[in-house]
Design a protein around this motif. Sequence first.
Motif, PDB file in Angstrom:
ATOM      1  N   LYS A  53       0.832  -1.197   0.022  1.00 22.03           N
ATOM      2  CA  LYS A  53      -0.220  -0.009   0.039  1.00 22.03           C
ATOM      3  C   LYS A  53       0.937   1.348   0.075  1.00 22.03           C
ATOM      4  CE  LYS A  53      -3.758  -2.216   2.716  1.00 22.03           C
ATOM      5  NZ  LYS A  53      -4.290  -2.121   4.018  1.00 22.03           N
ATOM      6  N   VAL A  54       0.249   2.369  -0.511  1.00 27.53           N
ATOM      7  CA  VAL A  54       1.111   3.628  -0.308  1.00 27.53           C
ATOM      8  C   VAL A  54       0.595   4.591   0.858  1.00 27.53           C
ATOM      9  CG1 VAL A  54       1.442   5.750  -1.671  1.00 27.53           C
ATOM     10  CG2 VAL A  54       1.196   3.659  -2.919  1.00 27.53           C
ATOM     11  N   SER A  55       1.486   4.950   1.475  1.00 28.26           N
ATOM     12  CA  SER A  55       1.321   5.999   2.601  1.00 28.26           C
ATOM     13  C   SER A  55       0.742   7.261   2.171  1.00 28.26           C
ATOM     14  CB  SER A  55       2.370   6.188   3.298  1.00 28.26           C
ATOM     15  OG  SER A  55       3.365   6.945   2.749  1.00 28.26           O
ATOM     16  N   ARG A  56       0.093   8.052   2.884  1.00 25.39           N
ATOM     17  CA  ARG A  56      -0.272   9.321   2.713  1.00 25.39           C
ATOM     18  C   ARG A  56       0.989  10.148   2.309  1.00 25.39           C
ATOM     19  NH1 ARG A  56      -1.577  12.406   6.622  1.00 25.39           N
ATOM     20  NH2 ARG A  56      -0.725  14.490   6.211  1.00 25.39           N
ATOM     21  N   PRO A  57       1.121  10.869   0.957  1.00 22.95           N
ATOM     22  CA  PRO A  57       2.436  11.639   0.635  1.00 22.95           C
ATOM     23  C   PRO A  57       2.373  12.681   1.500  1.00 22.95           C
ATOM     24  CG  PRO A  57       0.936  11.135  -1.214  1.00 22.95           C
ATOM     25  CD  PRO A  57       0.200  10.572  -0.053  1.00 22.95           C
ATOM     26  N   ILE A  58       3.598  13.148   1.792  1.00 23.13           N
ATOM     27  CA  ILE A  58       4.021  14.229   2.487  1.00 23.13           C
ATOM     28  C   ILE A  58       4.562  15.319   1.585  1.00 23.13           C
ATOM     29  CG2 ILE A  58       5.440  15.151   4.489  1.00 23.13           C
ATOM     30  CD1 ILE A  58       5.383  12.029   5.202  1.00 23.13           C
ATOM     31  N   ALA A  59       3.935  16.445   1.505  1.00 20.73           N
ATOM     32  CA  ALA A  59       4.563  17.577   0.753  1.00 20.73           C
ATOM     33  C   ALA A  59       6.036  18.001   1.397  1.00 20.73           C
ATOM     34  CB  ALA A  59       3.663  18.744   0.592  1.00 20.73           C
ATOM     35  N   PHE A  60       6.797  18.473   0.393  1.00 16.97           N
ATOM     36  CA  PHE A  60       8.212  19.153   0.915  1.00 16.97           C
ATOM     37  C   PHE A  60       8.532  20.274  -0.055  1.00 16.97           C
ATOM     38  CE2 PHE A  60       9.708  15.482  -1.424  1.00 16.97           C
ATOM     39  CZ  PHE A  60      10.840  16.035  -2.053  1.00 16.97           C
ATOM     40  N   GLU A  61       9.568  20.856   0.485  1.00 16.17           N
ATOM     41  CA  GLU A  61      10.257  22.215  -0.512  1.00 16.17           C
ATOM     42  C   GLU A  61      11.416  22.264   0.034  1.00 16.17           C
ATOM     43  OE1 GLU A  61       8.143  25.774  -1.210  1.00 16.17           O
ATOM     44  OE2 GLU A  61       6.029  24.654  -1.186  1.00 16.17           O
ATOM     45  N   SER A  62      11.897  21.432   1.069  1.00 11.34           N
ATOM     46  CA  SER A  62      13.397  21.829   1.700  1.00 11.34           C
ATOM     47  C   SER A  62      13.604  20.526   2.652  1.00 11.34           C
ATOM     48  CB  SER A  62      12.985  22.998   2.716  1.00 11.34           C
ATOM     49  OG  SER A  62      12.720  22.912   3.802  1.00 11.34           O
ATOM     50  N   ILE A  63      14.741  20.360   3.120  1.00 13.46           N
ATOM     51  CA  ILE A  63      15.257  19.316   3.749  1.00 13.46           C
ATOM     52  C   ILE A  63      14.580  19.172   5.111  1.00 13.46           C
ATOM     53  CG2 ILE A  63      17.294  18.402   5.141  1.00 13.46           C
ATOM     54  CD1 ILE A  63      18.973  19.269   2.670  1.00 13.46           C
ATOM     55  N   GLU A  64      14.413  20.541   5.755  1.00 17.81           N
ATOM     56  CA  GLU A  64      13.608  20.562   7.028  1.00 17.81           C
ATOM     57  C   GLU A  64      12.007  19.744   7.048  1.00 17.81           C
ATOM     58  OE1 GLU A  64      14.962  23.318   5.407  1.00 17.81           O
ATOM     59  OE2 GLU A  64      16.704  23.097   6.735  1.00 17.81           O
ATOM     60  N   ASP A  65      11.667  19.915   5.887  1.00 20.62           N
ATOM     61  CA  ASP A  65      10.295  19.262   5.643  1.00 20.62           C
ATOM     62  C   ASP A  65      10.143  17.759   5.753  1.00 20.62           C
ATOM     63  OD1 ASP A  65       9.280  21.950   5.337  1.00 20.62           O
ATOM     64  OD2 ASP A  65       9.086  21.626   2.992  1.00 20.62           O
ATOM     65  N   ILE A  66      11.556  17.059   5.672  1.00 22.69           N
ATOM     66  CA  ILE A  66      11.324  15.724   5.500  1.00 22.69           C
ATOM     67  C   ILE A  66      12.267  15.047   6.468  1.00 22.69           C
ATOM     68  CG2 ILE A  66      10.845  15.406   3.255  1.00 22.69           C
ATOM     69  CD1 ILE A  66      13.598  14.768   2.458  1.00 22.69           C
ATOM     70  N   GLN A  67      13.071  16.099   7.323  1.00 20.03           N
ATOM     71  CA  GLN A  67      13.777  15.579   8.394  1.00 20.03           C
ATOM     72  C   GLN A  67      13.050  15.117   9.725  1.00 20.03           C
ATOM     73  OE1 GLN A  67      16.145  19.095   9.556  1.00 20.03           O
ATOM     74  NE2 GLN A  67      18.010  18.013   8.423  1.00 20.03           N
ATOM     75  N   GLY A  68      13.162  13.935  10.181  1.00 23.98           N
ATOM     76  CA  GLY A  68      12.532  13.269  11.246  1.00 23.98           C
ATOM     77  C   GLY A  68      11.454  12.566  10.605  1.00 23.98           C
ATOM     78  N   ILE A  69      11.058  12.186   9.443  1.00 21.63           N
ATOM     79  CA  ILE A  69       9.889  11.278   9.155  1.00 21.63           C
ATOM     80  C   ILE A  69      10.439   9.960   9.110  1.00 21.63           C
ATOM     81  CG2 ILE A  69       8.737  10.675   7.046  1.00 21.63           C
ATOM     82  CD1 ILE A  69       8.690  13.630   5.968  1.00 21.63           C
ATOM     83  N   ILE A  70       9.592   9.126  10.119  1.00 23.38           N
ATOM     84  CA  ILE A  70       9.906   8.007  10.318  1.00 23.38           C
ATOM     85  C   ILE A  70       9.058   6.960   9.425  1.00 23.38           C
ATOM     86  CG2 ILE A  70       9.955   6.052  11.843  1.00 23.38           C
ATOM     87  CD1 ILE A  70      11.006   7.979  13.990  1.00 23.38           C
TER      88      ILE A  70
END
Length: 141
Positions: A53-70
Amino acid sequence: NVKDELPKDVLFFVDTSASINDETLSMVYAEIYGCLNQFDGKLKGLLAFFDTKVSRPIAFESIEDIQGIIPKGGGGTNFYSIFNFLKKEYGNITPSNIVIFTDGEGEYPRYQDTLGIPVLWLYTNENAIAPWGRSAVINNT
């Protein structure tokens, strides 16, 4: 200048099936950070994880937006889930590109099932072969 051409609407799909371990996920994140750095830390896109299955996508525009995503996952790998998700969730709106990080272990859909979206397969396994699209192997050297 490549930094003047900011890509938009790129979807990154990261394989989180049982065959993917923490070391592999670290390699994948390093590649995503590399993409962001190539564009001065700015890249408009979405990050999603998949197994069957695919998880809900997370929008990002910078490194800070995806840091810490587990990421969460496990189980098998189903590449069909990506394109079924896109058909269901996006309908007639298609991303400009798809980047799929995977070990390549799974059944591939036919090219006709991919909505004609350009796909880049980034493999963590040098023996994986893409039946269509572009492909490259990443490693942690």
